[in-house]
Design an enzyme around this catalytic site. Structure first.
Site, mmCIF file in Angstrom:
data_model
loop_
_atom_site.group_PDB
_atom_site.id
_atom_site.type_symbol
_atom_site.label_atom_id
_atom_site.label_comp_id
_atom_site.label_asym_id
_atom_site.label_seq_id
_atom_site.Cartn_x
_atom_site.Cartn_y
_atom_site.Cartn_z
ATOM 1 C CG HIS A 247 -0.094 0.230 2.503
ATOM 2 N ND1 HIS A 247 0.631 -0.786 3.119
ATOM 3 C CD2 HIS A 247 0.151 1.354 3.234
ATOM 4 C CE1 HIS A 247 1.252 -0.301 4.172
ATOM 5 N NE2 HIS A 247 0.995 0.996 4.268
ATOM 6 C CG ASP A 249 1.494 4.970 4.822
ATOM 7 O OD1 ASP A 249 2.562 5.257 5.407
ATOM 8 O OD2 ASP A 249 1.023 3.824 4.767
ATOM 9 C CG HIS A 303 5.063 1.273 2.675
ATOM 10 N ND1 HIS A 303 4.455 2.366 2.076
ATOM 11 C CD2 HIS A 303 4.529 1.198 3.923
ATOM 12 C CE1 HIS A 303 3.623 2.942 2.924
ATOM 13 N NE2 HIS A 303 3.632 2.248 4.051
ATOM 14 N NE ARG A 313 8.903 -5.082 11.699
ATOM 15 C CZ ARG A 313 8.146 -4.222 11.033
ATOM 16 N NH1 ARG A 313 6.907 -4.585 10.684
ATOM 17 N NH2 ARG A 313 8.572 -3.010 10.722
HETATM 18 C C1 LIG Z 1 -5.835 6.344 6.832
HETATM 19 C C2 LIG Z 1 -5.327 5.155 7.142
HETATM 20 C C3 LIG Z 1 -5.864 3.866 6.675
HETATM 21 C C4 LIG Z 1 -4.774 2.871 7.156
HETATM 22 C C5 LIG Z 1 -4.269 3.523 8.420
HETATM 23 C C6 LIG Z 1 -4.112 4.958 7.989
HETATM 24 C C7 LIG Z 1 -2.862 5.052 7.077
HETATM 25 C C8 LIG Z 1 -2.432 3.681 6.500
HETATM 26 C C9 LIG Z 1 -3.649 2.815 6.092
HETATM 27 C C10 LIG Z 1 -3.343 1.307 5.929
HETATM 28 C C11 LIG Z 1 -2.299 0.847 6.956
HETATM 29 C C12 LIG Z 1 -2.866 0.924 4.521
HETATM 30 C C13 LIG Z 1 -2.830 -0.606 4.352
HETATM 31 C C14 LIG Z 1 -4.229 -1.213 4.590
HETATM 32 C C15 LIG Z 1 -4.807 -0.844 5.974
HETATM 33 C C16 LIG Z 1 -6.266 -1.363 6.001
HETATM 34 C C17 LIG Z 1 -4.063 -1.614 7.075
HETATM 35 O O1 LIG Z 1 -3.475 -2.667 6.768
HETATM 36 O O2 LIG Z 1 -4.091 -1.212 8.251
HETATM 37 C C18 LIG Z 1 -4.755 0.687 6.115
HETATM 38 C C19 LIG Z 1 -5.240 1.403 7.378
HETATM 39 C C20 LIG Z 1 -6.745 1.299 7.649
HETATM 40 O O3 LIG Z 1 -7.582 1.422 6.724
HETATM 41 O O4 LIG Z 1 -7.068 1.049 8.814
HETATM 42 O O1 LIG Z 2 4.864 -2.191 10.308
HETATM 43 C C1 LIG Z 2 5.517 -1.596 9.436
HETATM 44 O O2 LIG Z 2 6.751 -1.595 9.390
HETATM 45 C C2 LIG Z 2 4.787 -0.803 8.345
HETATM 46 C C3 LIG Z 2 3.315 -0.639 8.648
HETATM 47 C C4 LIG Z 2 2.671 0.316 7.668
HETATM 48 O O3 LIG Z 2 3.117 0.529 6.556
HETATM 49 C C5 LIG Z 2 1.447 1.023 8.070
HETATM 50 O O4 LIG Z 2 0.934 0.742 9.184
HETATM 51 O O5 LIG Z 2 0.992 1.885 7.240
HETATM 52 FE FE LIG Z 3 2.129 2.205 5.557
#
Ligand SMILES: C=C1C[C@]23C[C@H]1CC[C@H]2[C@]1(C)CCC[C@@](C)(C(=O)O)[C@H]1[C@@H]3C(=O)O
Ligand SMILES: O=C(O)CCC(=O)C(=O)O
Ligand SMILES: [Fe+2]
Length: 379
Positions: A247, A249, A303, A313
């Protein structure tokens, strides 16, 4: 049916949908004793990590923030040049000598161990509701039906508005109870330190983009940000799943502190690179909203996070975002610099956040998908 087992596939809705009426639970303490992992956690072949091959390390310049903040013109110029090159290429850099007390960072990691070490039922007092962005989530099992991330998260809203001066601590008291006052205090102080650090970095980005120290600092002064605690339990099949999927951010700037386990990967020049943990440094990356604010000059980069089969982790991510109603529109000089073309439409962070929570799972195309959604009348 034990809580961690999934409903039989025949009962699972075929398309990506919420499990409002059929939630199941990600409880790693059960799951990690199973020989295989549920199929919802298995990622497609082209997205699976290749853990057998050592990845190249991403060259992320460590920016000495103390040098920059002392105002020494040579140091400021050097820092601005390093940041400018990194942000135009992949949007990642690191800051050292950042002034954040290491004891606060250590405490934040300790309270993460405390929180995620609690029984599931305790953590579920903070259960995140569908469509909301705060609270505890165990692998988003109520949000997504496939490609589930192998992680637990806790997300808390932070506001720099003086009228919301204790939002983070109040959240813990309200949702978890009086016993969590200390944990809430640590998170509150951590967020306040991150907000201050973010504004210093915004000054640096303003210098790097040649529009002066104050423009972005003022834009984010009253930030309305998100603190995200990521906890990645060990997984018996780490090459089948991901801790956090690929994704960019959607937010503006991410300040990440990872523990010493390693697992953050960045996709640059068509291949995955690792970012080695460094406890004295924060990893900083440009998000989609700042990419739009810079009219595409600075990159929000793909990333992900991989897991392993032996050690939990943790990472602490502070997602800087502007006040909800602030219109994200690049300053004129940055439009002039990009052949006078606007790369993205005006939008508010509030609308973009709602898009990621209710309409679109953030991935590598979130900002373009959002732009199209706006152009098509939010359909
Ligand atoms: C605005 C946001 C949505 C998420 C948390 C913040 C910034 C990063 C986003 C996220 C981490 C991107 C990957 C997918 C996600 C669902 C996650 O894995 O947490 C995303 C977050 C979210 O929607 O909760
Ligand atoms: O855990 C990590 O190192 C990255 C997590 C991440 O990219 C996020 O929470 O948006
Ligand atoms: Fe991220």
């Amino acid at each position: 049916m034990p809580p961690f087992l999934l409903p039989s596939p025949s009962r699972l809705p075929k398309k990506e949908t919420n499990f409002r009426n059929n939630p199941f639970i990600f409880d790693a303490s059960f799951l990690q004793n199973e020989t295989s992992i549920p199929q919802q956690f298995m990622w497609p072949e082209d997205e699976k990590p290749h853990l057998d091959l050592p990845l190249p390390q991403l060259r992320v310049p460590p920016i000495d923030l103390n040098d920059f903040l002392t105002g020494d013109s040579l140091a400021v110029c050097n820092a601005a040049q390093l940041v400018d090159a990194a942000c135009r290429e992949h949007g990642f850099f690191q800051v050292v000598n950042h002034g954040i007390d290491q004891r606060l960072i250590n405490e934040a990691h300790k309270i993460m161990d405390l929180f995620f070490g609690m029984p599931l039922l305790e953590k579920q007092k903070a259960q995140r509701k569908v469509g909301e962005y705060c609270g505890y989530a165990s692998s988003f099992t109520n949000r997504f039906s496939s490609k589930l991330p192998w992680k637990e998260t806790l997300s808390v809203r932070y506001s720099a508005d003086p009228l919301s001066s204790n939002l983070v601590q109040d959240y813990f008291l309200k949702v978890m109870g009086e016993d969590f006052s200390y944990l809430g205090r640590v998170c509150q102080e951590y967020c306040e330190a991150m907000s201050k650090l973010s504004l210093s970095i915004m000054e640096l980005l303003g210098m790097s983009l040649g529009i002066g120290q104050s423009y972005f600092r003022d834009f984010y002064e009253e930030n309305d940000s998100i603190m995200r605690l990521n906890y990645y339990p060990p997984c018996q099949k780490p090459d089948q799943t991901l801790g956090t999927g690929p994704h960019c951010d959607p937010t503006s700037l991410t300040i990440l502190h990872q523990d010493n386990v390693g697992g953050l990967e960045v996709f640059v020049d068509e291949k995955w690179h690792s970012i080695a943990p460094c406890s004295e440094a924060f990893v900083v990356n440009i998000g989609d909203t700042f990419m739009a604010l810079s009219n595409g000059l600075y990159k929000s980069c793909l990333h992900r996070a991989v897991v392993n089969n032996h050690t939990p982790r943790k990472s602490l991510a502070f997602f800087l975002s502007p006040r909800m109603d602030k219109v994200v529109c690049p300053p004129k000089p940055l439009v002039e610099d990009v052949d006078k073309q606007r790369r993205y439409p005006d939008f508010t962070w509030s609308t973009f956040l709602e898009f990621t929570q209710k309409h679109y799972r953030a991935d590598k195309n979130t900002l373009d998908a959002f732009s199209n959604w706006l152009k098509n009348g939010r359909k």
